[in-house]
Scaffold this active site. Sequence first.
Site, PDB file in Angstrom:
ATOM      1  N   ASP A  35      44.282  40.743  47.634  1.00 18.80           N
ATOM      2  CA  ASP A  35      43.688  40.037  47.091  1.00 18.80           C
ATOM      3  C   ASP A  35      43.781  39.224  48.076  1.00 18.80           C
ATOM      4  OD1 ASP A  35      43.109  38.453  44.936  1.00 18.80           O
ATOM      5  OD2 ASP A  35      44.351  39.514  43.586  1.00 18.80           O
ATOM      6  N   TRP A  36      42.704  38.033  47.482  1.00 20.16           N
ATOM      7  CA  TRP A  36      41.926  37.451  48.042  1.00 20.16           C
ATOM      8  C   TRP A  36      42.921  36.561  49.697  1.00 20.16           C
ATOM      9  CZ3 TRP A  36      37.502  34.484  47.326  1.00 20.16           C
ATOM     10  CH2 TRP A  36      36.831  33.887  47.968  1.00 20.16           C
TER      11      TRP A  36
END
Length: 760
Positions: free
Chosen positions: A310-311
Amino acid sequence: MKYLHILPIVGVLFLVGSCRPPDREVFSDIHFRQADSLLQLLTLEEKAGQMTNVGLTALTEGPFWNDFDTLVLDTAKLRHFLIENHIGSIQNKGIYPPSKEEWHRIIKTIQDYIAEHSRHNIPVIYGMDAVHGANYTAGSTLFPHQIGLAASWNPELARITGEVTAYEMRASSQPWNYAPVLDVSMQPLWGRIFETFGEDTHINNVMGKAFVEGQQGSSLADTTRVAVCLKHFVGYGTPLSGKDRSPAFIPEHYLRQYYIEPFRHAIDAGALTVMLNSGSVNGIPGHADKYFITDILKGELGLKGFVLSDWQDVDRLVTMHHVAKDTLEAVKIAVNAGLDMSMTPYDADFAKHVVDLVNAGEIPMSRIDDAVRRILYVKFKLGLFDAPYHDPAGYDKFGSEEFAELSYRAALESITLLKNKDQALPLKYGTNILVSGPGANALTALNGPWSRTWAGDDPSYDDPGKKTLLEALQDVYGEQYVSYTPGTDYEGDVESEAHLLRLADNADVILLALGERPATEKPSDINELDLPANQIELVKRLHKSGKPIILVFLQGRPRVIRTIEPLADAILMAYWPGHEGGRALASLLSGRENPSSKLPYTWPRYSGSLYTYQHKGSDRLGKTFDMDGFNPQWEFGYGLSYTTFHYEELNLSADTIHDNETLSLSITLTNTGNYAGKEVVQLYLRDLVASITPDNRKLIAFEKVHLEPGQIKTLDFTVTYENLQFVNLNNEWIAEKGDFEILIGGKPGNMRTGRFFLNK
Ligand code: BGC
């Protein structure tokens, strides 16, 4: 185009540096052989680049977080990322939503730059959060969010949403979707619950599979289909505190029973990529958990494609989770745990770290080869080497009336009627309606987050021609019958009582659209579950008029409304129903259409009493030690219709079954009211005695049926041996000898029941 790498394959290449030999099924896949062949030609630097995913605005003029009206690709940055650092994936957008023509320009420029300047011409795989339609392309069709699809209990709507979204993504040259969200969420405080299919595993299994099939079709190379990215593996949706990205504590046997199953079903349906949980489970960050990523996800579940972070979550192993002393160590932990691609998303440092770590012997080359082979495999499967972008002119159904109609039908079936005292609804034509509340006259209130922008709260990106709830009501009832005052905002001041009562005086009924300001991820964290005080006050002030009150909730979570529920004659939960939500609400309120949705989560009565429908017996223990402690506002599976359904007694095929046998049952229901309507027939199982405290009940099947007034239907269901199983403390699925109860019907608390015995 250079196709040098697509060699006729010889079967031994995969063994070179492979982490684990691929199984025969994968190896017989031409795309795997192409990926493996190409892999052999790459340098370590090129491989590390393939494992790196950066944001679009890292490649454009200006700072990463610019707010420009037009994105202009910066040639020096293209060279830096795509050629010098061999970046394999780009994602996301800037602030504004580009048109499909602009997406074509942007992605074509990137892919053509690679074709012209790189050694191997490996197209980037472009990733996007198209979570309720191709929401980041201007003019696309916006559907209800996943929670609304779950509330429809109609998997066909998830399939259609998936299919149309895929078509409109490809119209925007985007082949890879960061959806669906398969986080079973047993935490109503969590702000992202609206992005999920709710609190039940079976609904997640069924809806997730349908969505994946709609997105991927029978071939990913079909330029109207996209590859899904399931998220966020695993346990992200049930943080203990309810705050986004905060720790979850879920024993492994529960993870297997409730949380991993939707991923298994989606992978069996062909899902090839998975995004990891940004938080932690049982103290281990999702991005560091080798057991979950490598052993379970890739091993047991057999994921053939790749795992995405994820980010910025590799960096967060240092800054947030404190399991690594610096980024280099974080990269080592994550990649060795099984991460294949890092969403960095600002720079190419990840790729440099991978190279350094391999050279230092800290990450084996076999791990890198495994990761890159998986990434290339998905790129080949998607047909990116042949068609790295698409002519938007070839997608004439983009944003069409036909697609809007599908969104409208999905919204109709997603909106739950929770209260209808003395048939307050439908509202007759000729009724004077006073409309108020923060959601009443805003498209953003219908679409929610991930709509044109991340937060989805900026009306400057509103699509022309779409109707707010107020406008849709005016269309149906006539402008002279529908008046409006804002009343209040999501938070803040309320209009004066005198003013409100004066307006109410001229109305026959008051309709209030209340709820949450669109927000997701950290900005969606809340400190209390109660509806904000100003909105409660608005209801109280208007109630003094003595006029009937209808509440419409536009929000992701079930906010606590205990004090105003008795003041309302009718209540509808619309979730975030999308662009056609205003029209759908007006059709339901006027009786042109009949509500048919059921809650996909338990609606709490108190902020301090948060239980899901699966809860245990001890959750039911009340203050006086009677079993009356479970007292939500509305139960999971609850929802009203304008018609009534009568269920006959339940017929079971046997009263005893043995290992691996099935049980058949049939139920007959009649539409006993005056409206045609759809009923959601829900089938639950209750294990009466088990070695691990059994759930209060477990959904094992459901079917949505349409019945005309007076129509009778008989439905058949099968209870399988798997349905009787749960996961024991050794993490094995087992069924135990003993009595089981069947519950079937459309209303929790009022179901037909039957019993049988499992003999072993
Ligand atoms: C979210 C993901 C999303 C990603 C890319 C993250 O912050 O948690 O769900 O896919 O951003 O936008």
